[in-house]
Motif scaffolding. Structure first.
Motif, PDB file in Angstrom:
ATOM      1  N   ASN A 199      14.055  -0.163   0.487  1.00 49.89           N
ATOM      2  CA  ASN A 199      14.217  -0.820   1.246  1.00 49.89           C
ATOM      3  C   ASN A 199      13.453   0.293   2.891  1.00 49.89           C
ATOM      4  N   ALA A 200      12.369   1.716   2.358  1.00 47.34           N
ATOM      5  CA  ALA A 200      11.887   2.800   3.011  1.00 47.34           C
ATOM      6  C   ALA A 200      12.021   3.451   2.312  1.00 47.34           C
ATOM      7  N   GLY A 201      10.627   4.252   2.932  1.00 46.73           N
ATOM      8  CA  GLY A 201      10.195   5.768   1.917  1.00 46.73           C
ATOM      9  C   GLY A 201       9.660   5.932   2.758  1.00 46.73           C
ATOM     10  N   VAL A 202      10.215   8.075   2.409  1.00 43.40           N
ATOM     11  CA  VAL A 202       9.626   9.014   3.660  1.00 43.40           C
ATOM     12  C   VAL A 202       9.071  10.327   2.617  1.00 43.40           C
ATOM     13  N   ALA A 203       7.904  10.425   2.463  1.00 37.48           N
ATOM     14  CA  ALA A 203       7.458  11.249   1.614  1.00 37.48           C
ATOM     15  C   ALA A 203       6.545  12.666   2.055  1.00 37.48           C
ATOM     16  N   TYR A 204       7.293  13.894   1.917  1.00 34.79           N
ATOM     17  CA  TYR A 204       7.004  14.660   2.964  1.00 34.79           C
ATOM     18  C   TYR A 204       5.602  15.967   1.328  1.00 34.79           C
ATOM     19  N   TYR A 205       5.031  16.006   1.971  1.00 33.81           N
ATOM     20  CA  TYR A 205       3.791  16.707   1.450  1.00 33.81           C
ATOM     21  C   TYR A 205       3.511  16.407   0.225  1.00 33.81           C
ATOM     22  N   GLY A 206       3.661  14.877  -0.511  1.00 33.17           N
ATOM     23  CA  GLY A 206       3.757  14.384  -1.654  1.00 33.17           C
ATOM     24  C   GLY A 206       2.115  14.346  -2.054  1.00 33.17           C
ATOM     25  N   ALA A 207       2.098  14.180  -3.486  1.00 33.48           N
ATOM     26  CA  ALA A 207       1.091  13.657  -4.328  1.00 33.48           C
ATOM     27  C   ALA A 207       0.813  12.097  -4.152  1.00 33.48           C
ATOM     28  N   GLN A 208      -0.424  11.470  -4.004  1.00 36.45           N
ATOM     29  CA  GLN A 208      -0.575  10.138  -3.681  1.00 36.45           C
ATOM     30  C   GLN A 208      -0.876   9.840  -4.788  1.00 36.45           C
ATOM     31  N   PRO A 209      -0.432   8.605  -5.172  1.00 33.36           N
ATOM     32  CA  PRO A 209      -0.668   7.520  -5.965  1.00 33.36           C
ATOM     33  C   PRO A 209      -1.799   7.210  -6.405  1.00 33.36           C
ATOM     34  N   PRO A 210      -2.760   6.566  -7.414  1.00 28.06           N
ATOM     35  CA  PRO A 210      -3.793   6.377  -7.486  1.00 28.06           C
ATOM     36  C   PRO A 210      -3.961   4.840  -6.988  1.00 28.06           C
ATOM     37  N   ALA A 211      -4.772   4.238  -5.697  1.00 27.51           N
ATOM     38  CA  ALA A 211      -5.571   3.696  -5.172  1.00 27.51           C
ATOM     39  C   ALA A 211      -5.539   2.478  -5.572  1.00 27.51           C
ATOM     40  N   GLU A 212      -5.631   1.908  -6.597  1.00 31.67           N
ATOM     41  CA  GLU A 212      -5.462   0.599  -7.306  1.00 31.67           C
ATOM     42  C   GLU A 212      -3.974  -0.327  -7.671  1.00 31.67           C
ATOM     43  N   GLU A 213      -3.000   1.533  -7.398  1.00 32.30           N
ATOM     44  CA  GLU A 213      -1.854   0.775  -7.691  1.00 32.30           C
ATOM     45  C   GLU A 213      -0.836   0.124  -6.153  1.00 32.30           C
TER      46      GLU A 213
END
Length: 292
Positions: A199-213
Motif C-alpha cells: 500500500n505504500a513504500g518509503v525508501a531511504y537512500y536505496g538503490a533504484q530498480p531497473p527502469a524497465e521494471e
C-alpha cells in the motif's frame, strides 16, 4: 583534553566504499590512515564512521507504551524471524509497516526504529532478512558479508510474505507499507515492483530498480536521499523519469549537505538530526495518508 578528531568527506566516502563496494577492512584502514595522517588518528576516527552499538535507543526496549516481541512467521519458502512491536493504547484496527534493515541485518538500531514506528500508531514488524542464512550474527562485518549470499528473488518473495502476514494479523486493517534504509531502501523498491498489494513504500537512500521494471509499481512511493550520496544519487534521474513516464504516485526528497545513512543516529559522523527529523515527519505523514 584531547581534541575530537576531524572527520572529512573523503573519510566518509572511503567508509561508504568499504561498507557497500569493494574495499575490505584492511584496505579501508590503510586509506583512512592516509587521510587521517596517522594510524592513531585513523583508529580514533573509524568508530565515529561506523554504527555504535553503545548508542542509546531513542525508544527504550522496555517502553511501557509498547508491546514488543521476537516472533517467527511463514516466509516464502521457510521460517522468517522478526521483531514485532504494537502500540498498547490503540484498540482500533491498525495499519502495518515493515521496517527493513540496512546491510547489517536486524540489529538494535532497527529494533529502535520499529519502536518509533509503533509509537506513531502502527503495527511495526522488522524482519530479519538473513533468516534463510541462520539469522543476523552479532558481528556486523560478518553480517555485511552474508548479504552477498542472499538470493534477491527469494529475499523479495520473503518481503511479500511479510506483507501478507501483517495484512492478515488479528487487529490489522489489512493495509501494509514498508520503510527501508540503505540495503532495505533498495528492497522497498524491489517490493514495490513485486508486491502489487503493497500500500505504500518509503525508501531511504536505496538503490533504484531497473527502469524497465517500474511499470509494475502500484504503491505510492516516498524516496529520501542524502545530497552528498553520489553513489546512490546517480540513479535518481532515471528512476524519476521512469516513475513520471509510468504515471506513478511518488515524492522525491534530496536533503542537501547530508550523507548516505543520515537517518542512522548510531553513526555520529553521518547522522544529521535536522534532515532525519524532517524525513521522519514526512514518512509518518505518508503512512498515515495511505495506511489509515
Amino acid at each position: 583534553m584531547t581534541d575530537k578528531p576531524t572527520v572529512t568527506q573523503a573519510m566518509i566516502d572511503a567508509y561508504d566504499d568499504y561498507t557497500h563496494l569493494s574495499l575490505d577492512r584492511r584496505k579501508f584502514m590503510e586509506r583512512l590512515t592516509v587521510l587521517a595522517g596517522s594510524g592513531a588518528a585513523a583508529a580514533a576516527i573509524a568508530p565515529m564512521l561506523a554504527a555504535s552499538t553503545a548508542q542509546a535507543a531513542m525508544v527504550a526496549a522496555d517502553d511501557d507504551r509498547l508491546s514488543a516481541e521476537d516472533i517467527t512467521y511463514p516466509g516464502a519458502s521457510g521460517e522468517m524471524k522478526g521483531y514485532l512491536v504494537l502500540p498498547k493504547a490503540t484498540t482500533a484496527p491498525l495499519g502495518s509497516v515493515i521496517v527493513i534493515h540496512e546491510n547489517r541485518g536486524l540489529n538494535e538500531h532497527i529494533r529502535d526504529v520499529a519502536r518509533r514506528v509503533a509509537l506513531d500508531g502502527f503495527a511495526a514488524l522488522a524482519p530479519d532478512f538473513l533468516s534463510p542464512a541462520g539469522g543476523t550474527p552479532a558481528d556486523e562485518d560478518k553480517a555485511r558479508q552474508m548479504f552477498s549470499g542472499l538470493d534477491m528473488k527469494q529475499t523479495t518473495a520473503n518481503g511479500e510474505a511479510t506483507r501478507a502476514f501483517l495484512a492478515g494479523r488479528d487487529g490489522a486493517n489489512g493495509k501494509v507499507g514498508a520503510v527501508g534504509f540503505c540495503w532495505g531502501g533498495g528492497l522497498v523498491n524491489r517490493m514495490a515492483i513485486a508486491s502489487p498489494d503493497l500500500n505504500a513504500g518509503v525508501a531511504y537512500y536505496g538503490a533504484q530498480p531497473p527502469a524497465e521494471e517500474v511499470p509494475a509499481i502500484r504503491a505510492p512511493l516516498m524516496l529520501h536521499y542524502g545530497g552528498l550520496d553520489e553513489r546512490i544519487n546517480a540513479g535518481i534521474d532515471a528512476y524519476r523519469a521512469a516513475l513520471e513516464k509510468g504515471g506513478k504516485t511518488f515524492e522525491i526528497f534530496v536533503y542537501d549537505g547530508v550523507n548516505h545513512a543520515f537517518n542512522n543516529d548510531t553513526s555520529s559522523a553521518r547522522y544529521d538530526k535536522p534532515a532525519a527529523d524532517l524525513a521522519w515527519s514526512r514518512t509518518i505523514g505518508f503512512f498515515r495518508k495511505y495506511l489509515a
